[in-house]
Design a protein around this motif. Structure first.
Motif, PDB file in Angstrom:
ATOM      1  N   ILE A  74       3.201  16.424  -1.741  1.00 28.32           N
ATOM      2  CA  ILE A  74       2.583  15.580  -0.725  1.00 28.32           C
ATOM      3  C   ILE A  74       3.654  14.686  -0.093  1.00 28.32           C
ATOM      4  N   GLU A  75       4.789  14.594  -0.733  1.00 27.95           N
ATOM      5  CA  GLU A  75       6.008  13.847  -0.310  1.00 27.95           C
ATOM      6  C   GLU A  75       5.867  12.340  -0.497  1.00 27.95           C
ATOM      7  N   THR A  76       4.779  11.765  -0.032  1.00 30.33           N
ATOM      8  CA  THR A  76       4.376  10.388  -0.364  1.00 30.33           C
ATOM      9  C   THR A  76       2.876  10.329  -0.125  1.00 30.33           C
ATOM     10  N   THR A  77       2.164   9.534  -0.920  1.00 32.38           N
ATOM     11  CA  THR A  77       0.715   9.454  -0.706  1.00 32.38           C
ATOM     12  C   THR A  77       0.354   8.289   0.210  1.00 32.38           C
ATOM     13  N   ASN A  78       1.363   7.590   0.725  1.00 28.51           N
ATOM     14  CA  ASN A  78       1.095   6.516   1.689  1.00 28.51           C
ATOM     15  C   ASN A  78       1.153   7.135   3.101  1.00 28.51           C
ATOM     16  N   PRO A  79      -0.013   7.284   3.773  1.00 24.35           N
ATOM     17  CA  PRO A  79      -0.023   7.969   5.072  1.00 24.35           C
ATOM     18  C   PRO A  79       0.893   7.310   6.108  1.00 24.35           C
ATOM     19  N   LYS A  80       1.005   5.974   6.024  1.00 24.20           N
ATOM     20  CA  LYS A  80       1.868   5.275   6.998  1.00 24.20           C
ATOM     21  C   LYS A  80       3.322   5.640   6.772  1.00 24.20           C
ATOM     22  N   LEU A  81       3.718   5.630   5.505  1.00 28.26           N
ATOM     23  CA  LEU A  81       5.096   6.003   5.184  1.00 28.26           C
ATOM     24  C   LEU A  81       5.337   7.467   5.574  1.00 28.26           C
ATOM     25  N   TYR A  82       4.341   8.321   5.282  1.00 31.67           N
ATOM     26  CA  TYR A  82       4.450   9.746   5.634  1.00 31.67           C
ATOM     27  C   TYR A  82       4.776   9.890   7.118  1.00 31.67           C
ATOM     28  N   SER A  83       4.106   9.080   7.948  1.00 32.41           N
ATOM     29  CA  SER A  83       4.296   9.228   9.394  1.00 32.41           C
ATOM     30  C   SER A  83       5.697   8.783   9.830  1.00 32.41           C
ATOM     31  N   THR A  84       6.366   7.948   9.046  1.00 32.66           N
ATOM     32  CA  THR A  84       7.737   7.571   9.419  1.00 32.66           C
ATOM     33  C   THR A  84       8.752   8.651   9.018  1.00 32.66           C
ATOM     34  N   GLN A  91       9.829   2.887   0.958  1.00 33.25           N
ATOM     35  CA  GLN A  91       8.862   3.147  -0.119  1.00 33.25           C
ATOM     36  C   GLN A  91       8.914   2.009  -1.148  1.00 33.25           C
ATOM     37  N   THR A  92       7.744   1.501  -1.518  1.00 31.78           N
ATOM     38  CA  THR A  92       7.703   0.392  -2.474  1.00 31.78           C
ATOM     39  C   THR A  92       7.306   0.913  -3.861  1.00 31.78           C
ATOM     40  N   SER A  93       7.481   0.049  -4.860  1.00 30.94           N
ATOM     41  CA  SER A  93       7.048   0.414  -6.219  1.00 30.94           C
ATOM     42  C   SER A  93       5.531   0.623  -6.233  1.00 30.94           C
ATOM     43  N   GLU A  94       4.832  -0.124  -5.401  1.00 27.39           N
ATOM     44  CA  GLU A  94       3.378   0.039  -5.319  1.00 27.39           C
ATOM     45  C   GLU A  94       3.031   1.446  -4.794  1.00 27.39           C
ATOM     46  N   HIS A  98       8.122  11.982   9.340  1.00 30.09           N
ATOM     47  CA  HIS A  98       7.817  13.258  10.012  1.00 30.09           C
ATOM     48  C   HIS A  98       7.540  13.036  11.495  1.00 30.09           C
ATOM     49  N   PRO A  99       7.749  14.081  12.299  1.00 29.90           N
ATOM     50  CA  PRO A  99       7.361  13.988  13.717  1.00 29.90           C
ATOM     51  C   PRO A  99       5.840  13.887  13.841  1.00 29.90           C
ATOM     52  N   ASP A 100       5.370  13.524  15.043  1.00 27.79           N
ATOM     53  CA  ASP A 100       3.941  13.258  15.246  1.00 27.79           C
ATOM     54  C   ASP A 100       3.045  14.463  14.962  1.00 27.79           C
ATOM     55  N   ASP A 101       3.580  15.671  15.096  1.00 31.03           N
ATOM     56  CA  ASP A 101       2.719  16.843  14.897  1.00 31.03           C
ATOM     57  C   ASP A 101       2.703  17.330  13.438  1.00 31.03           C
ATOM     58  N   HIS A 102       3.282  16.553  12.519  1.00 30.84           N
ATOM     59  CA  HIS A 102       3.151  16.863  11.086  1.00 30.84           C
ATOM     60  C   HIS A 102       2.142  15.852  10.527  1.00 30.84           C
ATOM     61  N   HIS A 103       1.015  16.350  10.028  1.00 31.47           N
ATOM     62  CA  HIS A 103      -0.066  15.426   9.663  1.00 31.47           C
ATOM     63  C   HIS A 103      -0.291  15.349   8.159  1.00 31.47           C
ATOM     64  N   PHE A 104      -0.310  14.117   7.656  1.00 32.42           N
ATOM     65  CA  PHE A 104      -0.599  13.872   6.242  1.00 32.42           C
ATOM     66  C   PHE A 104      -1.913  14.540   5.833  1.00 32.42           C
ATOM     67  N   GLU A 105      -2.939  14.385   6.679  1.00 21.12           N
ATOM     68  CA  GLU A 105      -4.272  14.894   6.334  1.00 21.12           C
ATOM     69  C   GLU A 105      -4.255  16.424   6.186  1.00 21.12           C
ATOM     70  N   ASP A 106      -3.429  17.115   6.992  1.00 20.49           N
ATOM     71  CA  ASP A 106      -3.346  18.585   6.883  1.00 20.49           C
ATOM     72  C   ASP A 106      -2.755  18.981   5.533  1.00 20.49           C
ATOM     73  N   ARG A 107      -1.758  18.217   5.108  1.00 17.95           N
ATOM     74  CA  ARG A 107      -1.106  18.539   3.840  1.00 17.95           C
ATOM     75  C   ARG A 107      -2.084  18.309   2.676  1.00 17.95           C
ATOM     76  N   LEU A 108      -2.801  17.217   2.786  1.00 15.35           N
ATOM     77  CA  LEU A 108      -3.797  16.902   1.765  1.00 15.35           C
ATOM     78  C   LEU A 108      -4.879  17.985   1.724  1.00 15.35           C
ATOM     79  N   GLN A 109      -5.321  18.416   2.909  1.00 10.27           N
ATOM     80  CA  GLN A 109      -6.354  19.455   2.964  1.00 10.27           C
ATOM     81  C   GLN A 109      -5.844  20.745   2.325  1.00 10.27           C
TER      82      GLN A 109
END
Ligand code: SAM
Ligand code: SF4
Length: 354
Positions: A155-165, A201-204, A167-178
């Protein structure tokens, strides 16, 4: 430390700890849990990086589509089958077929045929894990029907906001999760993981990643430190990159994940070794139980540089095997030759269903 005692706050505290003596205790606790739940046999997953052709453009990855200095390759099917057969003859329980992401029909059919050929050549005895990026449920089902039993999709990171930083705009966190959900619905043994030590990325975030693995009932974990690649948009994003600290965070995540999840398979990934020649052995000592020897022909390895300093560029599969056996023996463990080494977590789930 029992599972119920490991709270999010504990995870964060451990991830922020840098004192080696304190961390050593954590690693020892994780090792004891590994011994109790999965034993001390290390299972090999011989990895064949059969193509670096990729449609995607992840900002961190050295083989991303926009990196024009990479010479693209596709290993001939005959050579992939030969490498898989070699692994079977060496009594490796299983292999991983990994490549850049392609979603075209020709690719789907190529993998389908490869899986059939590998099964025929190895008497159906070799376990195969696929690591081919996001795919549609139809394609995943086709591959499942011809012997693809396990799938690794970080999943690379489970923080969708971090994921978007990352990847380009056409790579979607939700698609990977699905895709991870589809894999589960199709009864794959599901593997996922994250990169550890990403910019921003934080410890949280990392503590939440462990919770994600639990919530999604993940069977296999393949995670490792993030290492910059100079020819990517993120190449300069960690100017004070400290390999010792990055390794430490990687090992701490391994240990916490073992303590929290207990009976899953966890890989000591090559990125650990890139940061320290003993990195993978240290991973075994912190709770990992899987190692992925590289079976890719050395002539292609230069073309699969995901990050700077990837090790074993010039060691062929046989050399990798012996070098690894010695490393595993050096930490008092042995190789589970001739066994698939399925995730005990997965086997329990299947047993409950029947
Ligand atoms: N293309 C498929 C995918 O992305 O799932 C499989 C191959 S991809 C090269 C495998 C993994 O490499 C990714 O999931 C990512 O976590 C890891 N990776 C890529 N660049 C990396 C980097 N700079 N440091 C550490 N890991 C990296
Ligand atoms: Fe392609 Fe995978 Fe690299 Fe992303 S991480 S660019 S999908 S090979």
């Amino acid at each position: 430390m029992s599972n119920s005692e490991l709270t999010e706050a504990d995870c964060i505290r451990w991830l922020d700890t840098t004192a080696p003596e304190a961390l050593q205790e954590l690693y020892q606790q994780a090792y004891a849990i590994k011994q109790a739940h999965v034993g001390t046999k290390v299972f090999y997953r011989g990895i064949i990086e059969f193509s670096n052709v990729c449609e995607k453009d992840c900002f961190y990855c050295g083989i991303r589509r926009s990196n024009k200095s990479v010479k693209r390759y596709v290993v001939q099917d005959d050579d992939v089958v030969a490498a898989a057969t070699w692994a079977w003859e060496q009594n490796y329980g299983s292999i991983v077929l990994q490549s850049g992401e392609r979603k075209d029909d020709a690719f789907a059919s190529q993998i389908e045929k490869l899986l059939q050929r590998i099964s025929e050549a190895t008497n159906g005895e070799l376990g195969v894990t696929l690591s081919l990026g996001e795919q549609s449920p139809d394609v995943l089902e086709r591959w499942r029907n011809v012997g693809g039993k396990r799938y690794l999709l970080r999943i690379e990171t489970t923080n969708p906001k971090l994921y978007s930083t990352l990847h380009p705009d056409d790579h979607h966190f939700e698609d990977r999760l699905q895709c991870l959900r589809d894999l589960r619905d199709l009864d794959y043994q599901v593997g996922t993981g994250v990169m550890i030590g990403l910019p921003g990325q934080t410890s949280e975030d990392l503590a939440n990643d462990i919770q994600f693995f639990k919530d999604h009932d993940i069977d296999m974990i393949g995670m490792g430190p993030y290492i910059p690649h100079g020819e990517t948009p993120m190449g300069n994003s960690l100017p004070d990159f400290d390999s010792a600290r990055q390794l430490q965070r990687g090992l701490t995540m391994l240990a916490l994940t073992r303590i929290a999840l207990r009976d899953v398979n966890i890989a000591a990934t090559t990125a650990l070794q890139a940061l320290d020649p003993q990195g993978r052995e240290r991973g075994l000592e912190a709770g990992a139980n899987i190692i992925m020897p590289n079976l890719t022909d050395t002539k292609y390895r230069e073309g699969y540089q995901l990050y700077d300093g990837k090790p074993c560029l010039d060691e062929n599969a046989g050399m990798c095997r012996f070098c690894l056996e010695g490393r595993i023996a050096s930490v008092g463990e042995s190789v589970g030759y001739g066994e698939h080494g399925d995730s005990p977590h997965y086997l329990k789930r299947v047993a409950q269903q029947t």
